[in-house]
Structures are given as C-alpha cells and as structure tokens.
Write a protein that holds these residues in place. Structure first.
Motif, PDB file in Angstrom:
ATOM      1  N   ALA A  20       0.949  -1.182  -0.105  1.00  0.00           N
ATOM      2  CA  ALA A  20       0.042   0.155   0.095  1.00  0.00           C
ATOM      3  C   ALA A  20       0.726   1.273   0.022  1.00  0.00           C
ATOM      4  CB  ALA A  20      -1.027  -0.058   1.267  1.00  0.00           C
ATOM      5  N   THR A  21       2.119   1.282   0.589  1.00  0.00           N
ATOM      6  CA  THR A  21       3.020   2.299   0.818  1.00  0.00           C
ATOM      7  C   THR A  21       3.462   2.640  -0.564  1.00  0.00           C
ATOM      8  OG1 THR A  21       3.101   2.065   3.319  1.00  0.00           O
ATOM      9  CG2 THR A  21       4.822   3.284   2.112  1.00  0.00           C
ATOM     10  N   VAL A  22       3.952   1.466  -1.094  1.00  0.00           N
ATOM     11  CA  VAL A  22       4.630   1.530  -2.645  1.00  0.00           C
ATOM     12  C   VAL A  22       3.652   2.282  -3.460  1.00  0.00           C
ATOM     13  CG1 VAL A  22       5.059   0.459  -4.707  1.00  0.00           C
ATOM     14  CG2 VAL A  22       6.189  -0.283  -2.490  1.00  0.00           C
ATOM     15  N   ILE A  84      11.047   2.923   4.036  1.00  0.00           N
ATOM     16  CA  ILE A  84      10.023   2.460   4.690  1.00  0.00           C
ATOM     17  C   ILE A  84      10.086   1.063   4.997  1.00  0.00           C
ATOM     18  CG2 ILE A  84       7.554   2.446   4.923  1.00  0.00           C
ATOM     19  CD1 ILE A  84       9.011   4.974   2.775  1.00  0.00           C
ATOM     20  N   ASN A  85      10.387   0.607   6.217  1.00  0.00           N
ATOM     21  CA  ASN A  85      10.691  -0.938   6.486  1.00  0.00           C
ATOM     22  C   ASN A  85       9.720  -1.759   7.031  1.00  0.00           C
ATOM     23  OD1 ASN A  85      13.694  -0.414   5.905  1.00  0.00           O
ATOM     24  ND2 ASN A  85      13.508   0.729   7.996  1.00  0.00           N
ATOM     25  N   ILE A 143      13.981   7.803   7.319  1.00  0.00           N
ATOM     26  CA  ILE A 143      13.857   6.102   7.711  1.00  0.00           C
ATOM     27  C   ILE A 143      12.606   5.939   8.639  1.00  0.00           C
ATOM     28  CG2 ILE A 143      14.848   4.351   9.035  1.00  0.00           C
ATOM     29  CD1 ILE A 143      17.843   5.526   8.095  1.00  0.00           C
ATOM     30  N   ILE A 144      11.860   5.309   7.919  1.00  0.00           N
ATOM     31  CA  ILE A 144      10.370   5.012   8.737  1.00  0.00           C
ATOM     32  C   ILE A 144      10.587   3.548   9.245  1.00  0.00           C
ATOM     33  CG2 ILE A 144       7.971   4.876   8.846  1.00  0.00           C
ATOM     34  CD1 ILE A 144       7.884   7.417   6.836  1.00  0.00           C
ATOM     35  N   ASN A 145      10.565   3.121  10.464  1.00  0.00           N
ATOM     36  CA  ASN A 145      10.430   1.711  10.785  1.00  0.00           C
ATOM     37  C   ASN A 145       9.044   1.258  11.204  1.00  0.00           C
ATOM     38  OD1 ASN A 145      13.137   1.324  10.063  1.00  0.00           O
ATOM     39  ND2 ASN A 145      13.832   2.083  12.119  1.00  0.00           N
ATOM     40  N   THR A 146       8.768   0.148  11.119  1.00  0.00           N
ATOM     41  CA  THR A 146       7.465  -0.406  11.363  1.00  0.00           C
ATOM     42  C   THR A 146       7.407  -1.286  12.733  1.00  0.00           C
ATOM     43  OG1 THR A 146       6.845  -0.511   9.059  1.00  0.00           O
ATOM     44  CG2 THR A 146       5.237  -1.609  10.579  1.00  0.00           C
ATOM     45  N   CYS A 230       2.524   7.431   6.499  1.00  0.00           N
ATOM     46  CA  CYS A 230       3.996   7.421   5.872  1.00  0.00           C
ATOM     47  C   CYS A 230       4.189   8.863   5.120  1.00  0.00           C
ATOM     48  CB  CYS A 230       4.283   6.159   4.986  1.00  0.00           C
ATOM     49  SG  CYS A 230       4.394   4.673   5.938  1.00  0.00           S
ATOM     50  N   ALA A 231       3.336   9.119   4.300  1.00  0.00           N
ATOM     51  CA  ALA A 231       3.422  10.063   3.455  1.00  0.00           C
ATOM     52  C   ALA A 231       3.359  11.269   4.232  1.00  0.00           C
ATOM     53  CB  ALA A 231       2.306  10.145   2.507  1.00  0.00           C
TER      54      ALA A 231
END
Ligand code: NAD
Length: 253
Positions: A20-22, A84-85, A143-146, A230-231
């Motif tokens: 979804a992020t892609v 985005i991990n 850098i966004i981690n989950t 994320c955006a």
C-alpha cells in the motif's frame, strides 16, 4: 521532504502495508524500490506500476541483498532519499507448551532476526547511502520503521514478536539522535490491527471480535491508512524521533 521525484526503499513492499505504501508514494510521484523475498508478487507490482518502481529480491537480514537493492535503485533513479521498513513476520509460541516443554529457541530468534536485526540492517545501509549523496535540501533523508502495538501490549504467545517490536521502538530515538547531524530523520509507526495478508490467517470469528474491540472505527485498519501516515511523516520535517500508534485507540487486553 517533498515526496515527488524522491526515491524510497520499501522493504516488505510486495504485500500488505508495504505494498500500500509503494502504491501511495508512487501515486504521489515518487520512485520505489520494492525490496521483498516474494519474487512473484514483487515483480507483478513493479510491472503494474511500470517506470517508477523496481523490484529487488531481498532478505532484510542480508547485508549483500540490501546493499544490492539500494545500488539497483540508485542506478535506476540516481539517488535514495529514504526507506520504509515493513518486512516482518509474526511468530506465535508460548514459553511452555501444554505439556510443559520449553519453547523452540530458533523460532524465537528468527522473529528477532527478521523484525529487529533486519530493521537495523536496512537502516544502517540506507543511512550510509544517503550520507554519501550531496544535496542542499533541509531534509537529507527519512527512515520509517514499523513496530506494532504488540511492542506495548504484547499478548500470551507473542514473546518473540513483542520483543522484536519493542526493539524497533527502542532503536528509534538513538538512531534519530545519531543521524540528526546528517539531516536524516528516523520515525517509527506502531500499527494496530490492519487488514493485510498477515492477518488473513485469523478465523472469521476472531477477526470479528478484534474489530469489535477497536473503539473507533470498529474495523481493521486499511493498508492505505498506514501509507497515508508514511506520506505525512515524509512530508512533515518536524516529525523526528517519535513512535506513532495508528490503531483506532485499541489497547490489547
Ligand atoms: N497487519 C497488521 O495488523 C500489523 C500490525 C502491526 C504491525 N504490523 C507490521 O507491519 C509490517 C507489515 O505487515 P503486513 O501485515 O503488511 O504483512 P504481510 O505479510 O502482508 O507483508 C510482509 C512482507 O514482508 C516480506 N518479508 C518477510 N520476511 C522478509 C525478509 N526477511 N526480507 C524481506 N522481506 C520479507 C514478506 O514476503 C511480505 O511480502 C510487519 O513488520 C508487521 O509486523 C502489521
């Protein structure tokens, strides 16, 4: 950071929250490197989104594979602006089974290896690439981690999963502080319960009960709601060093 024309590595990008992020970032004019173990789904998504994406088969725990994914992205899109991990696995096992036998240590370690060590591995290689690049912009990288709400409200059987996700939360501030001097921000998202393939194994009855336990809205999160956060994080330069829950106010018993 402006999203348009930027390039992001999305691990776990072939499914669920990563997919979804892609889709969302590419729709906003970004380029994406889909870094995932699942070749079939990764190639399919990359060919659907055409020129703005590439697929790189990648195990997040491998230095060579992550480095190769970064290099493939830089070759195609000229630079890398963040990651985005989302790659992750769920491990369910109790400390003791019904007969009192101890848990499988290798199974525990696998969750830590992919969810926590993999996150660190991607962060260090992405940061090294961004630092090498010259740019005049205020925001050099993101850098966004989950993590997961299981980092805070872990349930019985979630020892490996909760510990790995608490580790991701724990990484956040030290990495944000360290990378501040390079203009790279580090943020973590802790999702509640989202409707992704990871959750599809849950029987209908349990899924319904989960939905009812969300205060509002009474449903699973939509993967696009994760992508939108994320955006926003990418766009809002003053967000740094924080973990954000996106969970409809659910608190696991
Ligand atoms: N779905 C939820 O409710 C939920 C809730 C909280 C946290 N999360 C976290 O969000 C992230 C994404 O979850 P999802 O629901 O989209 O799951 P998903 O299973 O739909 O997608 C995960 C993707 O990660 C990939 N992957 C697994 N191991 C990998 C590895 N070693 N290297 C590279 N890729 C690998 C898989 O191939 C898959 O495409 C995970 O970290 C998960 O723990 C999900």
């Amino acid at each position: 950071m402006q999203i348009k024309n930027k390039t992001f590595l999305v691990t776990g990008g072939a499914s669920g929250l990563g997919e979804a992020t892609v889709r969302y970032l590419v729709a906003q004019g970004a380029n994406a490197i889909i870094a995932d173990l699942n070749e079939e789904a990764g190639h399919k998504l990359a060919s659907e989104l055409s020129n703005n994406t590439i697929f790189a088969k990648c195990d997040v725990t491998s230095e060579e594979a992550v480095q190769a994914a970064i290099e493939a992205g830089v070759t195609k899109f000229n630079s890398l602006n963040g990651s985005i991990n989302c790659a992750g696995i769920v491990v369910v096992q109790k400390l003791l089974d019904r007969e009192g036998n101890p848990a499988d240590l290798a199974k525990f370690s696998k969750g830590i290896e992919i969810n926590l060590v993999g996150t660190f591995n991607v962060a260090r290689l992405v940061a090294a690439q961004i630092v090498k690049q010259q740019t005049d912009e205020e925001d050099k990288g993101i850098i966004i981690n989950t993590a997961s709400i299981a980092a805070f409200d872990g349930q019985v059987g979630q020892g490996s999963y909760s510990a790995s996700k608490s580790g991701v939360v724990g990484l956040n501030l030290p990495l944000a502080r360290e990378l501040a001097r390079y203009g790279i921000r580090v943020m973590t998202i802790a999702p509640g319960v989202f409707g992704t393939p990871m959750m599809s194994k849950i029987p209908d009855e349990a899924r319904h009960a989960l939905e009812q336990s969300v205060p509002y809205p009474k449903r699973l999160g939509a993967p696009e709601e994760f992508a939108k956060l994320c955006a926003h994080i990418i766009d809002n330069s003053y967000l740094n060093g924080e973990t954000i829950r996106v969970d409809g106010a659910i608190r696991m018993a």
